[in-house]
Motif scaffolding. Structure first.
Motif, PDB file in Angstrom:
ATOM      1  N   GLY A   1      -7.853   1.646  -0.507  1.00 49.80           N
ATOM      2  CA  GLY A   1      -7.634   2.756   0.411  1.00 49.80           C
ATOM      3  C   GLY A   1      -7.212   2.274   1.782  1.00 49.80           C
ATOM      4  O   GLY A   1      -7.181   1.064   2.066  1.00 49.80           O
ATOM      5  N   LEU A   2      -6.887   3.235   2.644  1.00 52.23           N
ATOM      6  CA  LEU A   2      -6.426   2.910   3.992  1.00 52.23           C
ATOM      7  C   LEU A   2      -7.507   2.192   4.784  1.00 52.23           C
ATOM      8  O   LEU A   2      -7.224   1.234   5.524  1.00 52.23           O
ATOM      9  CB  LEU A   2      -6.012   4.199   4.706  1.00 52.23           C
ATOM     10  CG  LEU A   2      -5.375   4.042   6.081  1.00 52.23           C
ATOM     11  CD1 LEU A   2      -4.087   3.245   5.993  1.00 52.23           C
ATOM     12  CD2 LEU A   2      -5.104   5.418   6.704  1.00 52.23           C
ATOM     13  N   ILE A   3      -8.765   2.618   4.649  1.00 51.80           N
ATOM     14  CA  ILE A   3      -9.868   1.963   5.360  1.00 51.80           C
ATOM     15  C   ILE A   3     -10.034   0.526   4.879  1.00 51.80           C
ATOM     16  O   ILE A   3     -10.212  -0.405   5.686  1.00 51.80           O
ATOM     17  CB  ILE A   3     -11.171   2.766   5.159  1.00 51.80           C
ATOM     18  CG1 ILE A   3     -11.047   4.151   5.796  1.00 51.80           C
ATOM     19  CG2 ILE A   3     -12.364   2.018   5.745  1.00 51.80           C
ATOM     20  CD1 ILE A   3     -12.243   5.051   5.561  1.00 51.80           C
ATOM     21  N   HIS A   4      -9.976   0.351   3.582  1.00 56.07           N
ATOM     22  CA  HIS A   4     -10.068  -0.990   2.992  1.00 56.07           C
ATOM     23  C   HIS A   4      -8.953  -1.893   3.511  1.00 56.07           C
ATOM     24  O   HIS A   4      -9.174  -3.039   3.905  1.00 56.07           O
ATOM     25  CB  HIS A   4      -9.978  -0.853   1.468  1.00 56.07           C
ATOM     26  CG  HIS A   4     -10.214  -2.116   0.714  1.00 56.07           C
ATOM     27  ND1 HIS A   4      -9.738  -2.336  -0.556  1.00 56.07           N
ATOM     28  CD2 HIS A   4     -10.896  -3.241   1.047  1.00 56.07           C
ATOM     29  CE1 HIS A   4     -10.103  -3.525  -0.976  1.00 56.07           C
ATOM     30  NE2 HIS A   4     -10.810  -4.100  -0.020  1.00 56.07           N
TER      31      HIS A   4
ATOM     32  N   PHE B   1       0.829  -1.200   0.000  1.00 57.36           N
ATOM     33  CA  PHE B   1       0.000   0.000   0.000  1.00 57.36           C
ATOM     34  C   PHE B   1       0.868   1.257   0.000  1.00 57.36           C
ATOM     35  O   PHE B   1       0.541   2.257  -0.659  1.00 57.36           O
ATOM     36  CB  PHE B   1      -0.936   0.005   1.210  1.00 57.36           C
ATOM     37  CG  PHE B   1      -1.912   1.145   1.216  1.00 57.36           C
ATOM     38  CD1 PHE B   1      -2.981   1.168   0.331  1.00 57.36           C
ATOM     39  CD2 PHE B   1      -1.753   2.211   2.095  1.00 57.36           C
ATOM     40  CE1 PHE B   1      -3.878   2.235   0.315  1.00 57.36           C
ATOM     41  CE2 PHE B   1      -2.647   3.277   2.096  1.00 57.36           C
ATOM     42  CZ  PHE B   1      -3.711   3.285   1.195  1.00 57.36           C
ATOM     43  N   ALA B   2       1.983   1.208   0.726  1.00 61.08           N
ATOM     44  CA  ALA B   2       2.908   2.343   0.721  1.00 61.08           C
ATOM     45  C   ALA B   2       3.475   2.558  -0.679  1.00 61.08           C
ATOM     46  O   ALA B   2       3.611   3.706  -1.139  1.00 61.08           O
ATOM     47  CB  ALA B   2       4.031   2.109   1.731  1.00 61.08           C
ATOM     48  N   VAL B   3       3.801   1.462  -1.364  1.00 61.22           N
ATOM     49  CA  VAL B   3       4.306   1.557  -2.737  1.00 61.22           C
ATOM     50  C   VAL B   3       3.242   2.152  -3.656  1.00 61.22           C
ATOM     51  O   VAL B   3       3.537   3.003  -4.510  1.00 61.22           O
ATOM     52  CB  VAL B   3       4.733   0.163  -3.251  1.00 61.22           C
ATOM     53  CG1 VAL B   3       5.046   0.207  -4.745  1.00 61.22           C
ATOM     54  CG2 VAL B   3       5.938  -0.342  -2.472  1.00 61.22           C
ATOM     55  N   ILE B   4       2.001   1.706  -3.476  1.00 59.89           N
ATOM     56  CA  ILE B   4       0.889   2.229  -4.290  1.00 59.89           C
ATOM     57  C   ILE B   4       0.781   3.741  -4.135  1.00 59.89           C
ATOM     58  O   ILE B   4       0.673   4.485  -5.120  1.00 59.89           O
ATOM     59  CB  ILE B   4      -0.441   1.565  -3.883  1.00 59.89           C
ATOM     60  CG1 ILE B   4      -0.430   0.078  -4.213  1.00 59.89           C
ATOM     61  CG2 ILE B   4      -1.615   2.244  -4.579  1.00 59.89           C
ATOM     62  CD1 ILE B   4      -1.607  -0.688  -3.631  1.00 59.89           C
ATOM     63  N   MET B   5       0.819   4.211  -2.893  1.00 60.13           N
ATOM     64  CA  MET B   5       0.664   5.642  -2.653  1.00 60.13           C
ATOM     65  C   MET B   5       1.881   6.419  -3.160  1.00 60.13           C
ATOM     66  O   MET B   5       1.748   7.560  -3.629  1.00 60.13           O
ATOM     67  CB  MET B   5       0.454   5.913  -1.159  1.00 60.13           C
ATOM     68  CG  MET B   5      -0.817   5.284  -0.583  1.00 60.13           C
ATOM     69  SD  MET B   5      -2.298   5.646  -1.565  1.00 60.13           S
ATOM     70  CE  MET B   5      -2.308   7.428  -1.551  1.00 60.13           C
ATOM     71  N   PHE B   6       3.056   5.815  -3.098  1.00 64.71           N
ATOM     72  CA  PHE B   6       4.263   6.463  -3.616  1.00 64.71           C
ATOM     73  C   PHE B   6       4.160   6.633  -5.127  1.00 64.71           C
ATOM     74  O   PHE B   6       4.492   7.693  -5.674  1.00 64.71           O
ATOM     75  CB  PHE B   6       5.493   5.622  -3.257  1.00 64.71           C
ATOM     76  CG  PHE B   6       6.794   6.243  -3.663  1.00 64.71           C
ATOM     77  CD1 PHE B   6       7.416   7.175  -2.846  1.00 64.71           C
ATOM     78  CD2 PHE B   6       7.408   5.895  -4.861  1.00 64.71           C
ATOM     79  CE1 PHE B   6       8.623   7.757  -3.215  1.00 64.71           C
ATOM     80  CE2 PHE B   6       8.609   6.472  -5.241  1.00 64.71           C
ATOM     81  CZ  PHE B   6       9.221   7.397  -4.426  1.00 64.71           C
TER      82      PHE B   6
ATOM     83  N   PHE C   1      -9.702   6.872   1.384  1.00 65.29           N
ATOM     84  CA  PHE C   1      -8.355   7.373   1.653  1.00 65.29           C
ATOM     85  C   PHE C   1      -7.310   6.523   0.937  1.00 65.29           C
ATOM     86  O   PHE C   1      -6.537   5.797   1.556  1.00 65.29           O
ATOM     87  CB  PHE C   1      -8.062   7.404   3.163  1.00 65.29           C
ATOM     88  CG  PHE C   1      -8.925   8.348   3.930  1.00 65.29           C
ATOM     89  CD1 PHE C   1      -8.593   9.685   4.030  1.00 65.29           C
ATOM     90  CD2 PHE C   1     -10.089   7.893   4.551  1.00 65.29           C
ATOM     91  CE1 PHE C   1      -9.413  10.566   4.740  1.00 65.29           C
ATOM     92  CE2 PHE C   1     -10.896   8.767   5.252  1.00 65.29           C
ATOM     93  CZ  PHE C   1     -10.565  10.110   5.353  1.00 65.29           C
ATOM     94  N   GLY C   2      -7.312   6.632  -0.369  1.00 60.86           N
ATOM     95  CA  GLY C   2      -6.401   5.822  -1.153  1.00 60.86           C
ATOM     96  C   GLY C   2      -6.002   6.473  -2.453  1.00 60.86           C
ATOM     97  O   GLY C   2      -6.143   7.683  -2.635  1.00 60.86           O
TER      98      GLY C   2
END
Length: 325
Positions: free
Chosen positions: A126-129, A52-57, A90-91
């Motif tokens: 997203g973060l919630i997911h 998820f961190a990679v996705i957001m980066f 939040f994604g």
């Protein structure tokens, strides 16, 4: 993309003897089983968080967003989220998820990107997911891994995720799908089949079965809401249910201790006839179902053409929302 429910068969009390319900057989012989150390499930959680961190980066909202609204949590820099109007979880943007391997029928069928059947399991919208799925995985997966080891639980998790991806691809062609929910529902299905196939070794099994069925029904019912891929849930659940009959069979109660008894008192069969029958039937259904699903998918067939009402399993239209598949 909703998360699976949380319940553990490990809380059931196993076996009774003349001396009471204390996991004993034949007096003082201990019937407790080996407890594995759970490391695979925590590693899966870490991998999903890292992904998820990679996705957001890669998403890099401040640089790539040019639509309505502003990025959320701008103090995170390129890790900030898309505007809530675009992604309320939040994604990242849908284009970023698509680029990194989201489930998309057209690219799987016409561009030979079958790897998306696996890659989508490790992506979250997203973060919630992500938090919902990982909390569910911890409560479901750790208990199962402690009981059955990382190999069997890992296989059920991964194969169930692929099974969910196959069914989702067959019925949803107009949008992308991501998430580990299919794999989580697979673990939930495996818990149900494990309870059924090892029925005789559990006490309070009726209450456990009722609770588990209610939890499964509630989670599948939530899947009829829009923007939730219930086909991935159903595909993962059915795959895990069959794999549970195959991988999670336990010896019948008293077999281990009975090996030390005289021949006439010893249990001749490690498993009951019912367990053998369920194992054979589940193996056949799994091989046939998986093969037919893959064949239909790679031939470009659409599930809704074969079943005109099946779309209601994933979304029921109301006056408040519509369903477009």
């Amino acid at each position: 993309m909703s998360a699976g429910a949380m319940v553990g068969n490990g809380d059931l009390e196993r076996g009774t003897s003349a001396k009471g319900r204390n996991q004993r057989f034949s007096g003082d012989v201990d019937y407790s089983e080996r407890q594995w150390t759970s490391w695979l499930v925590p590693m899966i959680v870490v991998a999903n968080v890292a992904m998820f961190a990679v996705i957001m980066f890669v998403n890099n909202c401040p640089k790539n967003h040019d639509g309505v609204g502003s990025c959320v949590a701008k103090f995170l820099g390129r890790l900030s989220f898309q505007p809530l109007r675009e992604n309320p979880l939040f994604g990242p943007s849908s284009s970023t998820l698509d680029k990194l391997g989201a489930l998309e029928w057209n690219k799987i069928v016409h561009q030979n990107q079958a790897w998306r059947l696996v890659s989508c399991i490790w992506l979250h919208a997203g973060l919630i997911h992500l938090l919902a799925n990982m909390l569910s995985l911890v409560f479901i997966g750790i208990r199962l891994e402690q009981q059955f080891g990382f190999v069997r639980v890992g296989l059920i998790y991964l194969i169930s995720g692929i099974g969910g991806s196959i069914l989702s691809s067959l019925f949803i062609q107009n949008s992308i799908s991501v998430g580990a929910s299919g794999a989580l529902f697979g673990l939930l299905g495996a818990m149900l089949s494990e309870l059924l196939t090892n029925w005789t070794i559990y006490a309070n099994k009726g209450a456990a079965l009722f609770t588990l069925v209610i939890i499964i029904a509630i989670n599948l019912a939530v899947g009829i809401l829009p923007h939730v891929d219930n086909f991935a849930h159903i595909g993962g659940f059915l795959t895990g249910l069959l794999l549970g009959f195959i991988f999670l069979v336990r010896p019948q109660f008293g077999w281990k201790e009975g090996r030390h008894l005289p021949g006439r008192l010893r249990l001749k069969s490690k498993y009951t006839a019912c367990q053998y029958v369920m194992w054979i039937v589940a193996t056949i259904l799994f091989i046939v179902g998986f093969s037919v699903g893959l064949l239909m998918l790679f031939r470009g067939e659409k599930g809704n053409d074969k079943c005109s009402w099946c779309h209601y399993l994933s979304c029921v239209p109301t006056s408040r929302w519509s369903c477009n598949y």
